[in-house]
Design a protein around this motif. Structure first.
Motif, PDB file in Angstrom:
ATOM      1  N   SER A   1     -69.833 -29.759 108.625  1.00  0.00           N
ATOM      2  CA  SER A   1     -69.925 -31.115 109.003  1.00  0.00           C
ATOM      3  C   SER A   1     -70.596 -31.584 108.927  1.00  0.00           C
ATOM      4  O   SER A   1     -71.510 -32.847 109.154  1.00  0.00           O
ATOM      5  N   ASP A   2     -71.207 -30.884 109.046  1.00  0.00           N
ATOM      6  CA  ASP A   2     -73.069 -30.728 109.578  1.00  0.00           C
ATOM      7  C   ASP A   2     -73.955 -30.261 108.059  1.00  0.00           C
ATOM      8  O   ASP A   2     -75.351 -30.528 109.005  1.00  0.00           O
ATOM      9  N   SER A   3     -73.132 -30.242 107.197  1.00  0.00           N
ATOM     10  CA  SER A   3     -74.253 -29.481 105.566  1.00  0.00           C
ATOM     11  C   SER A   3     -73.834 -28.546 105.514  1.00  0.00           C
ATOM     12  O   SER A   3     -74.508 -27.609 104.809  1.00  0.00           O
ATOM     13  N   SER A   4     -74.064 -27.531 106.923  1.00  0.00           N
ATOM     14  CA  SER A   4     -73.886 -25.668 106.656  1.00  0.00           C
ATOM     15  C   SER A   4     -73.337 -25.858 105.496  1.00  0.00           C
ATOM     16  O   SER A   4     -71.534 -26.290 105.705  1.00  0.00           O
ATOM     17  N   LEU A   5     -73.685 -24.324 105.150  1.00  0.00           N
ATOM     18  CA  LEU A   5     -72.555 -23.643 104.721  1.00  0.00           C
ATOM     19  C   LEU A   5     -71.697 -22.485 105.270  1.00  0.00           C
ATOM     20  O   LEU A   5     -72.705 -21.555 105.076  1.00  0.00           O
ATOM     21  N   GLN A   6     -71.114 -21.922 104.821  1.00  0.00           N
ATOM     22  CA  GLN A   6     -70.077 -20.500 104.761  1.00  0.00           C
ATOM     23  C   GLN A   6     -69.925 -19.995 103.549  1.00  0.00           C
ATOM     24  O   GLN A   6     -68.777 -20.160 103.415  1.00  0.00           O
ATOM     25  N   ALA A   7     -69.741 -18.650 103.645  1.00  0.00           N
ATOM     26  CA  ALA A   7     -69.064 -17.801 102.724  1.00  0.00           C
ATOM     27  C   ALA A   7     -67.818 -17.234 103.502  1.00  0.00           C
ATOM     28  O   ALA A   7     -67.371 -16.903 104.616  1.00  0.00           O
ATOM     29  N   LYS A   8     -67.067 -16.030 102.917  1.00  0.00           N
ATOM     30  CA  LYS A   8     -65.654 -16.084 103.509  1.00  0.00           C
ATOM     31  C   LYS A   8     -66.158 -15.430 104.517  1.00  0.00           C
ATOM     32  O   LYS A   8     -65.400 -15.473 105.861  1.00  0.00           O
ATOM     33  N   GLN A   9     -66.894 -14.326 104.590  1.00  0.00           N
ATOM     34  CA  GLN A   9     -67.262 -13.896 105.835  1.00  0.00           C
ATOM     35  C   GLN A   9     -67.296 -13.985 106.794  1.00  0.00           C
ATOM     36  O   GLN A   9     -66.873 -13.705 108.582  1.00  0.00           O
ATOM     37  N   SER A  10     -67.952 -14.568 107.061  1.00  0.00           N
ATOM     38  CA  SER A  10     -68.614 -16.078 108.059  1.00  0.00           C
ATOM     39  C   SER A  10     -67.615 -16.709 108.510  1.00  0.00           C
ATOM     40  O   SER A  10     -67.066 -16.657 110.062  1.00  0.00           O
ATOM     41  N   TYR A  11     -66.930 -17.098 107.566  1.00  0.00           N
ATOM     42  CA  TYR A  11     -65.787 -17.657 108.135  1.00  0.00           C
ATOM     43  C   TYR A  11     -64.629 -16.853 108.735  1.00  0.00           C
ATOM     44  O   TYR A  11     -64.492 -17.840 109.645  1.00  0.00           O
ATOM     45  N   LEU A  12     -64.107 -15.993 108.254  1.00  0.00           N
ATOM     46  CA  LEU A  12     -63.260 -14.779 108.521  1.00  0.00           C
ATOM     47  C   LEU A  12     -64.008 -15.013 110.414  1.00  0.00           C
ATOM     48  O   LEU A  12     -63.026 -14.877 111.640  1.00  0.00           O
ATOM     49  N   ASP A  13     -65.545 -14.501 110.661  1.00  0.00           N
ATOM     50  CA  ASP A  13     -65.989 -13.686 111.519  1.00  0.00           C
ATOM     51  C   ASP A  13     -65.608 -15.109 113.148  1.00  0.00           C
ATOM     52  O   ASP A  13     -65.479 -14.707 113.920  1.00  0.00           O
ATOM     53  N   ASP A  14     -66.071 -16.445 112.186  1.00  0.00           N
ATOM     54  CA  ASP A  14     -65.564 -18.109 113.094  1.00  0.00           C
ATOM     55  C   ASP A  14     -64.413 -17.568 114.190  1.00  0.00           C
ATOM     56  O   ASP A  14     -64.313 -17.833 114.996  1.00  0.00           O
ATOM     57  N   PHE A  15     -63.444 -16.204 114.198  1.00  0.00           N
ATOM     58  CA  PHE A  15     -62.140 -16.382 114.259  1.00  0.00           C
ATOM     59  C   PHE A  15     -61.790 -15.756 115.155  1.00  0.00           C
ATOM     60  O   PHE A  15     -61.443 -15.702 116.403  1.00  0.00           O
ATOM     61  N   ARG A  16     -63.551 -14.878 115.562  1.00  0.00           N
ATOM     62  CA  ARG A  16     -63.614 -13.703 116.767  1.00  0.00           C
ATOM     63  C   ARG A  16     -63.942 -14.647 117.834  1.00  0.00           C
ATOM     64  O   ARG A  16     -64.188 -13.737 118.628  1.00  0.00           O
ATOM     65  N   LEU A  17     -64.281 -15.795 117.779  1.00  0.00           N
ATOM     66  CA  LEU A  17     -64.957 -16.558 118.437  1.00  0.00           C
ATOM     67  C   LEU A  17     -63.557 -16.922 119.678  1.00  0.00           C
ATOM     68  O   LEU A  17     -63.354 -17.295 119.653  1.00  0.00           O
ATOM     69  N   PRO A  18     -64.798 -16.668 121.517  1.00  0.00           N
ATOM     70  CA  PRO A  18     -63.598 -16.233 122.674  1.00  0.00           C
ATOM     71  C   PRO A  18     -64.073 -18.200 123.233  1.00  0.00           C
ATOM     72  O   PRO A  18     -64.369 -18.997 122.716  1.00  0.00           O
ATOM     73  N   GLY A  19     -62.567 -17.787 123.852  1.00  0.00           N
ATOM     74  CA  GLY A  19     -62.983 -19.239 124.449  1.00  0.00           C
ATOM     75  C   GLY A  19     -62.151 -20.512 123.767  1.00  0.00           C
ATOM     76  O   GLY A  19     -62.865 -21.646 124.021  1.00  0.00           O
ATOM     77  N   PHE A  20     -61.474 -20.652 122.902  1.00  0.00           N
ATOM     78  CA  PHE A  20     -61.457 -21.848 121.744  1.00  0.00           C
ATOM     79  C   PHE A  20     -59.865 -22.100 121.599  1.00  0.00           C
ATOM     80  O   PHE A  20     -58.529 -20.901 121.936  1.00  0.00           O
ATOM     81  N   ARG A  21     -59.695 -23.009 122.009  1.00  0.00           N
ATOM     82  CA  ARG A  21     -57.567 -23.736 121.644  1.00  0.00           C
ATOM     83  C   ARG A  21     -58.209 -25.325 121.550  1.00  0.00           C
ATOM     84  O   ARG A  21     -58.807 -26.155 121.685  1.00  0.00           O
ATOM     85  N   ILE A  22     -57.384 -25.355 120.361  1.00  0.00           N
ATOM     86  CA  ILE A  22     -56.648 -27.330 119.700  1.00  0.00           C
ATOM     87  C   ILE A  22     -56.208 -27.676 120.913  1.00  0.00           C
ATOM     88  O   ILE A  22     -54.985 -26.930 121.221  1.00  0.00           O
ATOM     89  N   ASP A  23     -56.254 -28.403 121.168  1.00  0.00           N
ATOM     90  CA  ASP A  23     -55.816 -29.282 122.659  1.00  0.00           C
ATOM     91  C   ASP A  23     -54.251 -29.764 121.414  1.00  0.00           C
ATOM     92  O   ASP A  23     -53.604 -30.270 122.240  1.00  0.00           O
ATOM     93  N   ARG A  24     -55.065 -31.071 120.656  1.00  0.00           N
ATOM     94  CA  ARG A  24     -54.204 -31.938 119.735  1.00  0.00           C
ATOM     95  C   ARG A  24     -55.146 -32.419 118.834  1.00  0.00           C
ATOM     96  O   ARG A  24     -56.225 -32.559 118.793  1.00  0.00           O
ATOM     97  N   TYR A  25     -53.928 -32.604 117.248  1.00  0.00           N
ATOM     98  CA  TYR A  25     -54.572 -33.289 116.550  1.00  0.00           C
ATOM     99  C   TYR A  25     -53.519 -33.855 115.596  1.00  0.00           C
ATOM    100  O   TYR A  25     -52.391 -34.247 116.413  1.00  0.00           O
TER     101      TYR A  25
END
Length: 164
Positions: A79-103
């Motif tokens: 949403s900030d117009s930055s781009l990510q390829a597959k590996q960068s996308y997958l790496d983001d799932f390793r970030l700690p401290g994240f939880r979806i509250d509701r959507y």
């Protein structure tokens, strides 16, 4: 890939990536003139299975499953117009401290053209990152392709909806 804002952008990307799959879990309508609200109407069964597997893998942060479901040439436009390829996308799932509250997802719809499909919606999301609450409204679109007999997500576009 560009990384504007360092750690904060990385965390936001993780939130958006995790929620990308949630759009796929809600009832959909075809883009055709006869709109339908009965689940995956018009969606090939193999695509419906891939969409479901992608959603489940995203919610579990199952990087191995996601790796199989995401095309090698995958591109995410954040949403900030930055781009990510597959590996960068997958790496983001390793970030700690994240939880979806509701959507909440509104205006969800799909269109299928042979070996290509588009799934989109309006996403109202809230999440917690390291104890802090965050909220966003986004338009989200996923492009799926069938290659060598299996469906993979090839492209995601996220657009932030301005606050009123």
């Amino acid at each position: 890939m560009p990384n504007r804002g360092g750690y904060a952008i990385g965390l936001l990307r993780l939130v958006l990536l995790a929620l990308a799959a949630t759009v796929l879990a809600v009832p959909t309508a075809t883009f055709a003139s006869q709109a339908s609200h009965n689940g995956a109407a018009g969606m090939p069964p193999e695509l419906a299975e891939a969409v479901s597997a992608y959603r489940q893998a995203t919610m579990r942060s199952d990087i191995a499953a996601l790796s199989d479901l995401v095309a090698g040439d995958y591109i995410l436009v954040n949403s900030d117009s930055s781009l990510q390829a597959k590996q960068s996308y997958l790496d983001d799932f390793r970030l700690p401290g994240f939880r979806i509250d509701r959507y909440v997802v509104e205006e969800s719809a799909q269109a299928v053209w042979g070996d290509t499909a588009l799934v989109r919606g309006l996403l109202h999301l809230a999440w917690t990152q390291d104890g802090a609450q965050h909220r966003r409204v986004l338009r989200i679109a996923h492009v799926w392709t069938r290659r060598e007999g299996r469906w993979q997500i090839a492209y995601t576009q996220l657009t932030r909806v301005p606050e009123p």
